[in-house]
Design a protein around this motif. Sequence first.
Motif, PDB file in Angstrom:
ATOM      1  N   THR A   1       0.853  -1.198   0.000  1.00  0.00           N
ATOM      2  CA  THR A   1       0.000   0.000   0.000  1.00  0.00           C
ATOM      3  C   THR A   1       0.883   1.241   0.000  1.00  0.00           C
ATOM      4  OG1 THR A   1      -1.677  -1.210   1.249  1.00  0.00           O
ATOM      5  CG2 THR A   1      -1.870   1.183   1.232  1.00  0.00           C
ATOM      6  N   ASP A   2       1.893   1.254   0.870  1.00  0.00           N
ATOM      7  CA  ASP A   2       2.809   2.408   0.943  1.00  0.00           C
ATOM      8  C   ASP A   2       3.548   2.587  -0.381  1.00  0.00           C
ATOM      9  OD1 ASP A   2       1.996   2.598   3.542  1.00  0.00           O
ATOM     10  OD2 ASP A   2       3.734   1.546   4.366  1.00  0.00           O
ATOM     11  N   LYS A   3       4.067   1.480  -0.901  1.00  0.00           N
ATOM     12  CA  LYS A   3       4.832   1.539  -2.145  1.00  0.00           C
ATOM     13  C   LYS A   3       3.945   2.012  -3.303  1.00  0.00           C
ATOM     14  CE  LYS A   3       7.748  -1.418  -4.992  1.00  0.00           C
ATOM     15  NZ  LYS A   3       7.969  -2.790  -5.414  1.00  0.00           N
TER      16      LYS A   3
ATOM     17  N   LEU B   1       1.182   3.784  -3.155  1.00  0.00           N
ATOM     18  CA  LEU B   1       0.764   5.184  -2.995  1.00  0.00           C
ATOM     19  C   LEU B   1       1.904   6.116  -3.391  1.00  0.00           C
ATOM     20  CD1 LEU B   1      -1.398   7.193  -2.144  1.00  0.00           C
ATOM     21  CD2 LEU B   1      -0.587   6.996   0.212  1.00  0.00           C
ATOM     22  N   ASP B   2       3.138   5.759  -2.979  1.00  0.00           N
ATOM     23  CA  ASP B   2       4.296   6.579  -3.361  1.00  0.00           C
ATOM     24  C   ASP B   2       4.375   6.703  -4.887  1.00  0.00           C
ATOM     25  OD1 ASP B   2       4.958   6.962  -0.766  1.00  0.00           O
ATOM     26  OD2 ASP B   2       6.615   5.513  -0.701  1.00  0.00           O
ATOM     27  N   ALA B   3       4.172   5.587  -5.572  1.00  0.00           N
ATOM     28  CA  ALA B   3       4.261   5.587  -7.042  1.00  0.00           C
ATOM     29  C   ALA B   3       3.143   6.430  -7.653  1.00  0.00           C
ATOM     30  CB  ALA B   3       4.198   4.153  -7.559  1.00  0.00           C
TER      31      ALA B   3
ATOM     32  N   LEU C   1       1.554   8.934  -6.313  1.00  0.00           N
ATOM     33  CA  LEU C   1       1.764  10.357  -6.043  1.00  0.00           C
ATOM     34  C   LEU C   1       2.902  10.920  -6.895  1.00  0.00           C
ATOM     35  CD1 LEU C   1       1.159  10.502  -2.168  1.00  0.00           C
ATOM     36  CD2 LEU C   1      -0.410  11.055  -4.034  1.00  0.00           C
ATOM     37  N   ALA C   2       3.942  10.109  -7.096  1.00  0.00           N
ATOM     38  CA  ALA C   2       5.065  10.560  -7.919  1.00  0.00           C
ATOM     39  C   ALA C   2       4.588  10.783  -9.363  1.00  0.00           C
ATOM     40  CB  ALA C   2       6.187   9.527  -7.871  1.00  0.00           C
TER      41      ALA C   2
ATOM     42  N   LYS D   1       2.388  13.883  -9.598  1.00  0.00           N
ATOM     43  CA  LYS D   1       3.163  15.130  -9.529  1.00  0.00           C
ATOM     44  C   LYS D   1       3.698  15.504 -10.914  1.00  0.00           C
ATOM     45  CE  LYS D   1       6.449  17.299  -6.392  1.00  0.00           C
ATOM     46  NZ  LYS D   1       7.504  17.063  -5.402  1.00  0.00           N
TER      47      LYS D   1
END
Length: 222
Positions: free
Chosen positions: A203-205, A207-209, A211-212, A215
């Motif tokens: 989930t963390d990984k 979400l990071d992707a 959001l990146a 952006k």
Amino acid sequence: MKFFVDTADVAEIKSLAASGLLDGVTTNPSLIAKSGRPMLEVIREIADVVPGPVSAEVTATDHTTMMKEAHKLHAIGRGRNDNITIKVPLTPDGLRTCKTLAGEGVMVNVTLCFSAAQAILAAKAGASFISPFIGRLDDIGEDGMVLIDDIVQIYRNYPAFKTEVLAASIRHPMHVVDAAKIGAHVVTVPPNILRMLFNHPLTDKGLDAFLADWKKTGQSIL
Ligand code: G3P
């Protein structure tokens, strides 16, 4: 499945209640001692924060004194959410107290259950909740989840039993998942374990992707 939090830490309860996922709270004399605060004050604050059942445990061991304590604790909820559930130990006096309180319309949580036979007695005494302690059975080399399974099956055989199975003494997230698979009505979970339920590294990984990539588009939804 209902989620209760197993703590007397009011700050933790407020924080978890904000998630909107909290259905109730369980306390016990050890958790009150750990809070280092006066019991009646703590229970009053919790009962204001969480509208669902808030278990407050008697500390007497004889029926007469248990009843006096139960009435005092139950009165805390009056004029508020009227949500104090009286917790009694699974002893003959505790079950007698359970039966009397249930007759008065007071919700009772029978605690310290370690066998299916005990759970049958609690249901017959009109308990709203039975609390089998999974972790403490695991700790002595037994399988606590087998007890949850046995009680759920037995209660299903008797629709007249209105007692909900409240899986207690939870040690890790899989206890929650396994209790849910069996069909336990409620699980009471320490705050740290409740928070663990949200987590997964993917989930963390992921979400990071997301959001990146977002952006890079230079866009904004608002
Ligand atoms: O509140 C009863 C039960 O959840 C206690 O758990 O961790 O002290 O065995 P534990």
